[in-house]
Design a protein around this motif. Structure first.
Motif, PDB file in Angstrom:
ATOM      1  N   GLY A 119       0.980  -0.883  -0.549  1.00  0.00           N
ATOM      2  CA  GLY A 119      -0.343  -0.082  -0.171  1.00  0.00           C
ATOM      3  C   GLY A 119       0.444   0.937   0.096  1.00  0.00           C
ATOM      4  O   GLY A 119       0.835   1.900  -0.779  1.00  0.00           O
ATOM      5  N   GLU A 120       1.774   1.650   1.403  1.00  0.00           N
ATOM      6  CA  GLU A 120       2.560   2.409   1.029  1.00  0.00           C
ATOM      7  C   GLU A 120       3.914   2.554   1.462  1.00  0.00           C
ATOM      8  O   GLU A 120       4.878   3.441   1.693  1.00  0.00           O
ATOM      9  N   GLU A 121       4.327   1.256   1.214  1.00  0.00           N
ATOM     10  CA  GLU A 121       5.697   0.246   1.162  1.00  0.00           C
ATOM     11  C   GLU A 121       6.223  -0.118   0.245  1.00  0.00           C
ATOM     12  O   GLU A 121       6.042   0.274  -1.344  1.00  0.00           O
ATOM     13  N   PHE A 122       7.813   0.649  -0.629  1.00  0.00           N
ATOM     14  CA  PHE A 122       8.566   0.635  -1.147  1.00  0.00           C
ATOM     15  C   PHE A 122       9.848  -0.619  -1.239  1.00  0.00           C
ATOM     16  O   PHE A 122       9.894  -0.175  -0.662  1.00  0.00           O
ATOM     17  N   ALA A 123      10.408  -0.145  -2.844  1.00  0.00           N
ATOM     18  CA  ALA A 123      11.416  -1.300  -2.418  1.00  0.00           C
ATOM     19  C   ALA A 123      12.382  -0.899  -3.283  1.00  0.00           C
ATOM     20  O   ALA A 123      11.865   0.117  -4.473  1.00  0.00           O
ATOM     21  N   LEU A 124      13.552  -0.316  -3.131  1.00  0.00           N
ATOM     22  CA  LEU A 124      14.734  -0.332  -4.231  1.00  0.00           C
ATOM     23  C   LEU A 124      15.795  -1.248  -4.352  1.00  0.00           C
ATOM     24  O   LEU A 124      16.397  -1.587  -3.206  1.00  0.00           O
ATOM     25  N   PHE A 125      15.937  -1.419  -5.081  1.00  0.00           N
ATOM     26  CA  PHE A 125      17.373  -2.124  -4.951  1.00  0.00           C
ATOM     27  C   PHE A 125      18.299  -1.912  -6.086  1.00  0.00           C
ATOM     28  O   PHE A 125      18.252  -1.369  -7.241  1.00  0.00           O
ATOM     29  N   LEU A 126      19.360  -1.543  -5.339  1.00  0.00           N
ATOM     30  CA  LEU A 126      20.745  -1.275  -5.648  1.00  0.00           C
ATOM     31  C   LEU A 126      21.632  -2.334  -6.493  1.00  0.00           C
ATOM     32  O   LEU A 126      22.276  -2.103  -5.623  1.00  0.00           O
ATOM     33  N   PRO A 127      21.899  -2.452  -7.900  1.00  0.00           N
ATOM     34  CA  PRO A 127      23.096  -3.572  -7.901  1.00  0.00           C
ATOM     35  C   PRO A 127      24.034  -3.296  -8.064  1.00  0.00           C
ATOM     36  O   PRO A 127      24.657  -1.908  -7.949  1.00  0.00           O
ATOM     37  N   ASN A 128      25.468  -4.292  -7.484  1.00  0.00           N
ATOM     38  CA  ASN A 128      26.573  -3.688  -7.512  1.00  0.00           C
ATOM     39  C   ASN A 128      26.625  -2.818  -6.919  1.00  0.00           C
ATOM     40  O   ASN A 128      27.518  -1.751  -7.007  1.00  0.00           O
ATOM     41  N   THR A 129      26.568  -2.619  -5.609  1.00  0.00           N
ATOM     42  CA  THR A 129      26.321  -1.426  -4.832  1.00  0.00           C
ATOM     43  C   THR A 129      26.445  -1.972  -3.186  1.00  0.00           C
ATOM     44  O   THR A 129      25.741  -2.983  -2.538  1.00  0.00           O
ATOM     45  N   GLY A 130      27.247  -1.317  -2.405  1.00  0.00           N
ATOM     46  CA  GLY A 130      27.468  -1.720  -0.813  1.00  0.00           C
ATOM     47  C   GLY A 130      27.303  -0.583   0.069  1.00  0.00           C
ATOM     48  O   GLY A 130      26.181  -0.450  -0.040  1.00  0.00           O
ATOM     49  N   ARG A 131      27.193  -1.540   1.304  1.00  0.00           N
ATOM     50  CA  ARG A 131      26.791  -1.230   2.096  1.00  0.00           C
ATOM     51  C   ARG A 131      26.811   0.116   2.856  1.00  0.00           C
ATOM     52  O   ARG A 131      25.727   0.941   2.800  1.00  0.00           O
ATOM     53  N   GLU A 132      27.453   1.154   2.343  1.00  0.00           N
ATOM     54  CA  GLU A 132      28.240   2.232   2.531  1.00  0.00           C
ATOM     55  C   GLU A 132      27.416   3.405   1.550  1.00  0.00           C
ATOM     56  O   GLU A 132      26.385   4.268   2.204  1.00  0.00           O
ATOM     57  N   ALA A 133      27.575   2.792   0.714  1.00  0.00           N
ATOM     58  CA  ALA A 133      26.459   3.827  -0.727  1.00  0.00           C
ATOM     59  C   ALA A 133      25.343   3.595  -0.142  1.00  0.00           C
ATOM     60  O   ALA A 133      24.700   4.801  -0.784  1.00  0.00           O
ATOM     61  N   THR A 134      24.844   2.183  -0.076  1.00  0.00           N
ATOM     62  CA  THR A 134      23.040   1.939   0.494  1.00  0.00           C
ATOM     63  C   THR A 134      22.921   2.500   1.055  1.00  0.00           C
ATOM     64  O   THR A 134      21.813   4.102   1.364  1.00  0.00           O
ATOM     65  N   LEU A 135      23.803   2.904   1.800  1.00  0.00           N
ATOM     66  CA  LEU A 135      22.966   4.141   3.698  1.00  0.00           C
ATOM     67  C   LEU A 135      23.457   5.355   2.680  1.00  0.00           C
ATOM     68  O   LEU A 135      22.467   6.061   3.506  1.00  0.00           O
ATOM     69  N   LEU A 136      24.309   5.348   2.048  1.00  0.00           N
ATOM     70  CA  LEU A 136      24.627   7.432   1.807  1.00  0.00           C
ATOM     71  C   LEU A 136      23.165   6.925   0.618  1.00  0.00           C
ATOM     72  O   LEU A 136      22.621   9.024   1.418  1.00  0.00           O
ATOM     73  N   PHE A 137      22.660   6.381   0.428  1.00  0.00           N
ATOM     74  CA  PHE A 137      21.381   6.673  -0.776  1.00  0.00           C
ATOM     75  C   PHE A 137      20.469   6.823   0.254  1.00  0.00           C
ATOM     76  O   PHE A 137      19.022   7.924  -0.063  1.00  0.00           O
ATOM     77  N   ALA A 138      19.957   6.205   0.842  1.00  0.00           N
ATOM     78  CA  ALA A 138      18.874   6.224   1.424  1.00  0.00           C
ATOM     79  C   ALA A 138      18.769   7.093   2.876  1.00  0.00           C
ATOM     80  O   ALA A 138      17.871   7.834   2.674  1.00  0.00           O
ATOM     81  N   GLN A 139      19.798   7.662   3.258  1.00  0.00           N
ATOM     82  CA  GLN A 139      19.721   8.582   4.379  1.00  0.00           C
ATOM     83  C   GLN A 139      19.492  10.124   3.162  1.00  0.00           C
ATOM     84  O   GLN A 139      18.895  11.217   3.592  1.00  0.00           O
ATOM     85  N   THR A 140      20.410  10.384   2.013  1.00  0.00           N
ATOM     86  CA  THR A 140      20.204  11.661   0.915  1.00  0.00           C
ATOM     87  C   THR A 140      18.188  11.508   0.756  1.00  0.00           C
ATOM     88  O   THR A 140      18.423  12.578   0.777  1.00  0.00           O
ATOM     89  N   LEU A 141      17.418  10.282  -0.068  1.00  0.00           N
ATOM     90  CA  LEU A 141      16.017  10.313   0.234  1.00  0.00           C
ATOM     91  C   LEU A 141      15.538  10.477   1.445  1.00  0.00           C
ATOM     92  O   LEU A 141      14.630  11.435   1.064  1.00  0.00           O
ATOM     93  N   ARG A 142      15.661  10.283   2.242  1.00  0.00           N
ATOM     94  CA  ARG A 142      14.733  10.551   3.764  1.00  0.00           C
ATOM     95  C   ARG A 142      14.799  11.865   3.643  1.00  0.00           C
ATOM     96  O   ARG A 142      13.469  12.433   4.179  1.00  0.00           O
ATOM     97  N   ALA A 143      16.595  12.504   3.465  1.00  0.00           N
ATOM     98  CA  ALA A 143      16.361  14.107   4.093  1.00  0.00           C
ATOM     99  C   ALA A 143      15.863  14.758   3.478  1.00  0.00           C
ATOM    100  O   ALA A 143      14.875  15.899   3.452  1.00  0.00           O
ATOM    101  N   THR A 144      15.702  14.319   1.271  1.00  0.00           N
ATOM    102  CA  THR A 144      15.088  15.716   0.734  1.00  0.00           C
ATOM    103  C   THR A 144      13.449  15.369   0.605  1.00  0.00           C
ATOM    104  O   THR A 144      13.240  15.489   0.443  1.00  0.00           O
ATOM    105  N   ARG A 145      13.171  13.790   1.112  1.00  0.00           N
ATOM    106  CA  ARG A 145      11.781  13.850   1.148  1.00  0.00           C
ATOM    107  C   ARG A 145      11.223  14.641   2.605  1.00  0.00           C
ATOM    108  O   ARG A 145       9.636  15.059   2.311  1.00  0.00           O
ATOM    109  N   ALA A 146      11.700  14.820   3.581  1.00  0.00           N
ATOM    110  CA  ALA A 146      11.249  15.327   4.476  1.00  0.00           C
ATOM    111  C   ALA A 146      10.486  16.485   4.406  1.00  0.00           C
ATOM    112  O   ALA A 146       9.594  17.594   4.923  1.00  0.00           O
ATOM    113  N   VAL A 147      11.428  17.248   3.784  1.00  0.00           N
ATOM    114  CA  VAL A 147      11.712  19.141   3.303  1.00  0.00           C
ATOM    115  C   VAL A 147      10.581  19.323   2.077  1.00  0.00           C
ATOM    116  O   VAL A 147      10.440  20.048   1.875  1.00  0.00           O
TER     117      VAL A 147
END
Length: 392
Positions: A298-326
């Motif tokens: 319903g309100e749940e989304f998934a994003l799969f990032l191929p060949n992307t490590g842990r740190e890059a994935t965390l950074l991507f999620a943090q950026t997306l969270r901050a962008t949507r919050a404002v």
């Protein structure tokens, strides 16, 4: 009625059937304009069979013979217009009109030349070869990738060459001394029989191209969520296996819009739809090439990032969270802001998707329990596998 006359009548009926088939396909095809031009191709070219009959039985024969030539040539040039629409190529219609007039004038000029000679047969058949050759060249210039498209190019090229071969066959087999003698000649039976085969072959190949395009589009629609514009759960599952086979590691992000029920209660379902639409657009724009973005609930989304490590994935999620919050949401009051919670998991090669989804889902719930509007990282795969083993 001669054998050639019977085949001529069959060709007319076949052409009418293909005309109706293309009109029916045009109702569903994204290339409906091309399909209608193909329908017009068969409708116009089939008039040649009527004029051929009139040549043999109704004077003046010269008028009907030239009209038969013009109808066949006009239909073939319409095919070139349809090919242009099918493959997104520019078509110089004035140029085609000029070619049509020039070739009809040529037919008029050679009408009284002796039949059964190359002097008449070659200039008579060449315009048809040129018209179909133009369609084959246009389709080749589009650089189609599929087997069916390449097969269409080969078939059009062979049909073009076939008309040149008919010029020599007319000399060898004899096409009659006059236009009125054509239907009674042995060459007419061979020519019309080959024409029937090619009419069916080209028509079926064109229909195959259009129908496969419809099937692919319907399959794509079945895998896409119409509200968010992202893949749905089926599309996500259908496409992720090929990406999981990569060397890895991969990044998996599950995200859930915070307090979505209250958005619906306060702003109605239209407001909720606006929030989903805006979040889906944000994921689509932010997702790098090759990533899979999907609305899996319903309100749940998934994003799969191929060949992307842990740190890059965390950074991507943090950026997306901050962008949507404002970011404001179109369709909602300007002061309203919609946040989301994120669960991030690193997927190692060989890990079953269901385990990775479970880890990311646990991290998502941890983010919600931590007050929402935050990112949490999942436990490593070994921890989850150990828990599963103990549970079983």
């Amino acid at each position: 009625m001669s054998g050639a006359g019977f085949v001529l009548a069959v060709n007319f009926l076949i052409a009418q059937c293909f005309c109706m088939f293309f009109l029916a396909v045009s109702a569903r095809s994204r290339n409906r304009v091309a399909a209608r031009w193909f329908a017009g191709t068969y409708a116009v070219a089939s008039l040649a069979t009527i004029f051929e009959f009139l040549v043999a039985y109704v004077p003046p024969a010269k008028l009907w013979a030239i009209l038969a030539f013009a109808a066949m040539l006009g239909g073939m040039l319409m095919l070139r217009v349809g090919i242009g629409h099918l493959y997104g190529l520019r078509t110089n219609r004035w140029g085609l009109a000029g070619i049509f007039v020039a070739f009809v004038a040529l037919d008029y000029a050679i009408y009284d030349l002796p039949r059964g000679t190359l002097a008449h047969a070659l200039p008579y058949q060449t315009p048809f070869a040129v018209a179909l050759g133009m369609s084959a060249f246009a389709a080749w210039r589009a650089r189609p990738a599929s087997f069916v498209d390449r097969a269409l190019i080969v078939l059009l090229a062979l049909t073009s060459v076939h008309f040149l071969a008919k010029a020599f066959a007319a000399v060898l087999a004899g096409a009659g001394n006059t236009a009125e003698d054509y239907l009674a000649s042995q060459f007419a039976l061979v020519s019309q029989s080959m024409g029937a085969v090619l009419i069916v072959a080209v028509g079926l190949m064109l229909l195959c191209v259009l129908v496969l395009e419809i099937v692919a589009e319907e399959k794509g629609n079945a895998e896409v969520d119409p509200l968010s514009g992202l893949l749905n759960r089926r599309g996500f599952d259908n496409h992720i296996d090929a990406l999981l086979a990569g060397a890895g590691p991969h990044g998996l992000i599950l995200c859930d819009i915070d307090h979505f029920k209250s958005v619906n209660d306060t702003h109605g379902h239209q407001g909720g739809d606006s929030a989903i639409r805006a979040f889906g657009e944000a994921l689509r724009v932010a997702a790098p090439p090759g990533a899979l973005a999907a609305r899996i609930g319903g309100e749940e989304f998934a994003l799969f990032l191929p060949n992307t490590g842990r740190e890059a994935t965390l950074l991507f999620a943090q950026t997306l969270r901050a962008t949507r919050a404002v970011a404001p949401i179109p369709g909602l009051p300007p002061a309203v802001r919609i946040t989301a919670s994120f669960g991030v998991a690193e997927v190692t090669r060989g890990e079953p998707l269901r385990f990775a989804m479970r880890r990311a889902d646990d991290a998502l719930y941890a983010a919600k329990n931590a007050g929402r509007d935050c990112v949490r990282e999942a436990e490593p795969p070994a921890v989850v596998l150990e828990v599963v083993k103990r549970a079983t």
